[in-house]
Design an enzyme around this catalytic site. Structure first.
Site, mmCIF file in Angstrom:
data_model
loop_
_atom_site.group_PDB
_atom_site.id
_atom_site.type_symbol
_atom_site.label_atom_id
_atom_site.label_comp_id
_atom_site.label_asym_id
_atom_site.label_seq_id
_atom_site.Cartn_x
_atom_site.Cartn_y
_atom_site.Cartn_z
ATOM 1 C CB SER A 83 -0.927 0.017 1.211
ATOM 2 O OG SER A 83 -2.077 -0.722 0.913
ATOM 3 C CE LYS A 86 -3.842 0.858 -1.243
ATOM 4 N NZ LYS A 86 -4.543 0.334 -0.088
ATOM 5 C CE1 TYR A 208 -4.243 -1.052 -4.831
ATOM 6 C CE2 TYR A 208 -4.985 -3.329 -4.940
ATOM 7 C CZ TYR A 208 -4.630 -2.220 -4.203
ATOM 8 O OH TYR A 208 -4.638 -2.282 -2.828
ATOM 9 C CE1 TYR A 260 -3.419 -0.536 5.225
ATOM 10 C CE2 TYR A 260 -1.548 -0.710 6.696
ATOM 11 C CZ TYR A 260 -2.122 -0.909 5.463
ATOM 12 O OH TYR A 260 -1.387 -1.486 4.462
ATOM 13 C CB VAL A 278 0.008 -6.025 4.197
ATOM 14 C CG1 VAL A 278 -1.346 -5.562 4.620
ATOM 15 C CG2 VAL A 278 0.112 -6.163 2.709
HETATM 16 N N1 GLU Z 1 -2.250 -5.819 -2.003
HETATM 17 C C1 GLU Z 1 -2.951 -5.500 -0.818
HETATM 18 C C2 GLU Z 1 -4.434 -5.402 -1.052
HETATM 19 O O1 GLU Z 1 -4.871 -4.804 -2.002
HETATM 20 C C3 GLU Z 1 -2.442 -4.198 -0.255
HETATM 21 C C4 GLU Z 1 -2.478 -4.352 1.165
HETATM 22 C C5 GLU Z 1 -1.846 -3.206 1.916
HETATM 23 O O2 GLU Z 1 -0.602 -3.065 1.943
HETATM 24 O O3 GLU Z 1 -2.623 -2.459 2.513
HETATM 25 O O4 GLU Z 1 -5.216 -5.924 -0.283
#
Ligand code: GLU
Length: 340
Positions: A83, A86, A208, A260, A278
């Protein structure tokens, strides 16, 4: 290479050499030794590739705006960015389409819901913000290019400018994410239903999953963060990775939504724009000063790296980095008042 390029590189080399023995390096050594003993948290296991990470891996890197690198531990251990990609992709969308158009597609409001909630803002039909999966998939949909190869190239090229080196994708993680990503697929179809995602939905979902599977190190995270701290210019290579005018938008959503379900607590305690992933990475931006990158796979209940959070808390306290501490070193307002 011109003589001037040579001189600049030599300067950076000397700066790095000095950083090896700096007080910060000593501080990082101590902090690393102390936090390596933390045993809490659990390694992400929703796909087998992530579950294989070793809980003791721990890299801590700092890159300053004059290009110095101070680091300790497993700073060359590669892991998937997840993430933390992002904010970079949100920045790409801003650079490509401009703020107004991107705001029509993705909001900037924090949510109290899980990052992977299958939902959008009912009033505007937009995802709440670009740090939750819905907003991130919408941003990936805005990556420019005529087809998947061109768009993937644009993605990797942007990441190269941030990190200062060519980045690659972990194929096994990408494939697993794609095969098991039913929730993300549901989010994409929901947005398509609202007309907020283009017909090339499958291609954007692949992008993505690919952006999440880009391999980085803690040093890369610190360099990316330092680039954002430096108005979008990589302080080691001098390359522009994102338009300076868009850096504030990226940092704002990182500040309010980057960690988060602990984003509020993080803003309160650490006070820096940050993003975690994650796989156990965290990057934190110290505007005008530098970037922090931490990698340690065990995650707390909010999904943030246990040692990563502890390291950033310790550094913000030790160096008074909290942006709202009231002791900011920025002097623009004071200088302007004087001149008036
Ligand atoms: N590839 C993970 C997902 O889309 C990203 C998770 C993350 O790092 O928040 O669920």
């Amino acid at each position: 290479m011109t003589a001037n390029d040579g001189a600049v590189q030599l300067d950076r080399l000397i700066a790095r050499f000095q950083a090896v023995a700096s007080p910060l390096r000593q501080q990082l050594d101590e902090l690393h030794g102390e936090l390596a003993r933390l045993t809490g948290g659990a390694v992400a296991d929703y796909i087998p590739e992530l579950a294989r990470a070793r809980p003791e891996w721990f890299g801590l890197s700092v890159v300053t705006l004059d290009g110095q690198v101070c680091e300790v531990g497993d700073t060359q251990q590669a892991f998937t960015i997840q993430s933390i990609s992002k904010p970079l992709v949100y920045g790409m969308a801003l650079d490509h389409l401009g703020l107004d158009e991107v705001l029509r597609r993705v909001g900037v409001e924090p949510t109290g819901d899980p990052f992977n909630a299958v939902m959008v803002d009912e009033r505007s039909c937009r995802p709440h913000n670009p740090m939750v999966n819905a907003g991130a998939i919408a941003a990936s949909d805005l990556i420019p290019g005529a087809g998947p190869t061109e768009r993937l190239h644009a993605l990797l090229e942007t990441f190269r400018r941030y990190t200062g080196r060519a980045v690659t994708i972990d194929g096994a993680v990408f494939t697993s994410e794609r095969e098991t990503g039913h929730r993300n697929r549901a989010i994409a179809h929901l947005m398509r239903n609202f007309g907020m995602l283009s017909p090339r939905l499958e291609e954007s979902l692949d992008l993505y999953f690919q952006q999440c599977a880009i391999l980085v190190t803690s040093r890369d995270l610190a360099t990316i963060a330092a680039t954002l701290a430096n108005g979008g210019v990589n302080p080691v290579t001098g390359e522009q990775a994102i338009a300076t005018a868009h850096v504030r938008h990226v940092l704002s959503v990182m500040y309010s939504c980057g960690m988060y379900d602990s984003a509020g607590e993080w803003a309160f305690e650490v006070g820096l724009p940050a993003k975690s992933g994650v796989a156990g990475g965290i990057m934190a931006v110290v505007p005008g000063q530098g970037g922090i990158g931490v990698f340690s796979p065990p995650l707390d209940r909010s999904g943030n790296s246990v040692r990563g959070v502890a390291a950033c808390r310790a550094l913000t306290r030790r160096y008074d980095l909290h942006l709202l501490s009231g002791t900011s070193r920025s002097t623009g307002l004071r200088d302007a008042a004087r001149r008036g």
